[in-house]
Design a protein around this motif. Structure first.
Motif, PDB file in Angstrom:
ATOM      1  N   ALA A 354      58.487  19.111  32.819  1.00  0.00           N
ATOM      2  CA  ALA A 354      59.514  19.125  33.866  1.00  0.00           C
ATOM      3  C   ALA A 354      60.908  19.072  33.259  1.00  0.00           C
ATOM      4  N   MET A 355      61.090  18.258  32.238  1.00  0.00           N
ATOM      5  CA  MET A 355      62.394  18.145  31.601  1.00  0.00           C
ATOM      6  C   MET A 355      62.722  19.369  30.759  1.00  0.00           C
ATOM      7  N   LEU A 356      61.764  19.870  29.974  1.00  0.00           N
ATOM      8  CA  LEU A 356      62.032  20.995  29.087  1.00  0.00           C
ATOM      9  C   LEU A 356      62.212  22.303  29.868  1.00  0.00           C
ATOM     10  N   PHE A 357      61.420  22.512  30.920  1.00  0.00           N
ATOM     11  CA  PHE A 357      61.653  23.687  31.747  1.00  0.00           C
ATOM     12  C   PHE A 357      62.959  23.523  32.521  1.00  0.00           C
ATOM     13  N   GLY A 358      63.293  22.276  32.880  1.00  0.00           N
ATOM     14  CA  GLY A 358      64.566  22.018  33.533  1.00  0.00           C
ATOM     15  C   GLY A 358      65.742  22.397  32.649  1.00  0.00           C
ATOM     16  N   LEU A 359      65.623  22.183  31.344  1.00  0.00           N
ATOM     17  CA  LEU A 359      66.686  22.549  30.416  1.00  0.00           C
ATOM     18  C   LEU A 359      66.820  24.067  30.312  1.00  0.00           C
ATOM     19  N   VAL A 360      65.693  24.769  30.295  1.00  0.00           N
ATOM     20  CA  VAL A 360      65.734  26.237  30.334  1.00  0.00           C
ATOM     21  C   VAL A 360      66.381  26.691  31.638  1.00  0.00           C
TER      22      VAL A 360
END
Length: 423
Positions: A354-360
């Motif tokens: 959730a956090m890493l896709f949020g950064l993308v």
């Protein structure tokens, strides 16, 4: 070319209650994606009325929409990190309440500051807390591996169905009850997310898994690892272009059509066709993401977008060419999301997805901010959207190239480098 297995995608945490079957999880997630994406995708249909009724320049509305997009992007990795650490349901509830409040305040905004705070700040942060991004992360955490590729496509397609539903609904309700009452109806509808969020509950922290590396990884290490990963950074660069395209078309296409003699009613159906055809496009992208190279699939999607925009700008604009453009761009609309989110899952696993896709997605929203704001500024100064259309073509070609070197494989993660301390 077959896509490599998602070796880092360990089995998700066990679902704690029997009634939360995979089908129930997918259904609830798709409903949330539909309700949250719908009002946002219909924002372009309120531009003319609000500008005329309030005597505002187009740039004022464009800035609010741009602010909404950038705050959605800034808030997404934060909301994702909170959801990863403390559970998804709480974040969904807060996001839905902020979104609903923003729509109601927007309906009553009497000055530009109120518009920026409502349509920009509240709706932007509301989207960060309850949009399809978190739904896709929930699917990655809660669903069996065999369900994930199609579920990621279904979650993206559900957002498009929201666009298909809300675009003509916005046109109809505006004529029947006025634009301000329409926004309030959309705000009330957002509250359905509250009971649906129960279905997507995740544990406050992931329990130990067979993949002990991922289970022990801290948030800080996950961020450091991702930002040093070349393929992840290339993925971010490509998703920037997706945001530019989608936001510009969502907010400014209805006005572009009216300026060229196409009625608002036809414009509503053009936007609806984008949503309808994206149902097929997202589901197909989800299916093919599990069959072919995800980077090559993304490259083909962006190349097709560039070619379609060239045809749309050069051909004579009629209701039929507008509808054809809506159908064509719809097939390519959110079809980037399943392979993009799938690559994040392959590279880093579900623990901090959730956090890493949020950064993308933050990169996507920076592109959205520029697409919306730049179009408004250039239109006010030149009276035309032509420069922005051709910039969209150039960016599409850039994105087609930047995805080619991406490596679709799990990141190398030596055990000695892992941070086992809590974030």
């Amino acid at each position: 070319m077959s896509a490599p297995p998602a070796a880092r995608s360990a089995p998700p945490a066990a679902v704690p209650t029997r009634w939360r079957t995979p089908a129930m999880i997918v259904l609830a997630g798709c409903l949330i994606a539909m309700v949250s994406f719908g009002p946002r995708s219909a924002m372009g249909f309120f531009t003319n009325e609000m500008s005329v009724d309030r005597s505002w320049a187009l740039a004022i509305f464009s800035f609010s929409a741009a602010l909404q997009n950038i705050l959605w992007g800034i808030g997404q990795p934060v909301a994702g990190a909170i959801a990863d650490r403390y559970g998804l349901a709480k974040v969904l509830v807060v996001g839905a309440v902020l979104y609903a409040a923003g729509l109601v305040w927007m309906a009553n905004a009497a000055d530009p500051t109120s518009l920026h705070l409502s349509a920009g700040v509240l709706i932007g942060f509301g989207l960060a807390g309850c949009s399809f991004n978190l739904v896709l992360a929930a699917f990655g955490k809660l669903l069996p591996l065999s369900w994930r590729p199609m579920a990621l496509g279904a979650g993206s397609a559900a957002g498009s169905f929201g666009q298909f539903l809300y675009a003509p609904l916005a046109v109809y309700l505006k004529a029947a009850i006025g634009w301000d009452a329409t926004l309030m109806v959309f705000g009330a509808a957002m509250l359905i997310v509250l009971p649906l969020s129960v279905v997507l509950m995740t544990p406050p922290a992931d329990p130990p898994r067979p993949d002990a590396e991922t289970a022990s990884q801290s948030l800080t290490h996950a961020l450091t690892e991702a930002l040093a990963h070349r393929s992840y950074m290339l993925l971010m660069a490509g998703f920037f272009v997706c945001g530019f395209h989608l936001a510009f078309i969502t907010i400014h296409l209805p006005k572009y059509l009216v300026d060229h003699g196409i009625s608002n009613a036809v414009g509503g159906w053009v936007m609806a066709l984008i949503g309808l055809f994206n149902l097929a496009g997202s589901l197909l992208a989800g299916y093919w993401s599990g069959k072919v190279s995800k980077p090559y699939l993304l490259s083909a999607i962006y190349l097709a977008r560039a070619a379609l925009i060239v045809g749309f700008v050069l051909l004579p604009l009629t209701p039929w060419t507008a509808l054809a453009f809506g159908a064509g761009i719809g097939l390519l609309w959110l079809s980037t999301v399943p392979p993009t989110s799938g690559l994040v899952l392959v590279m880093f696993g579900p623990r901090w997805m959730a956090m890493l896709f949020g950064l993308v997605f933050l990169s996507h929203q920076i592109g959205s901010f520029l697409g919306v704001w730049l179009a408004g500024v250039l239109y006010d100064s030149t009276g035309s959207y032509d420069v922005v259309w051709w910039l969209g073509v150039a960016l599409g070609l850039f994105a087609a190239l930047v995805h080619l070197p991406i490596q679709e494989k799990p990141v190398e993660r030596p055990a000695a480098r892992l941070a086992s301390s809590p974030a």
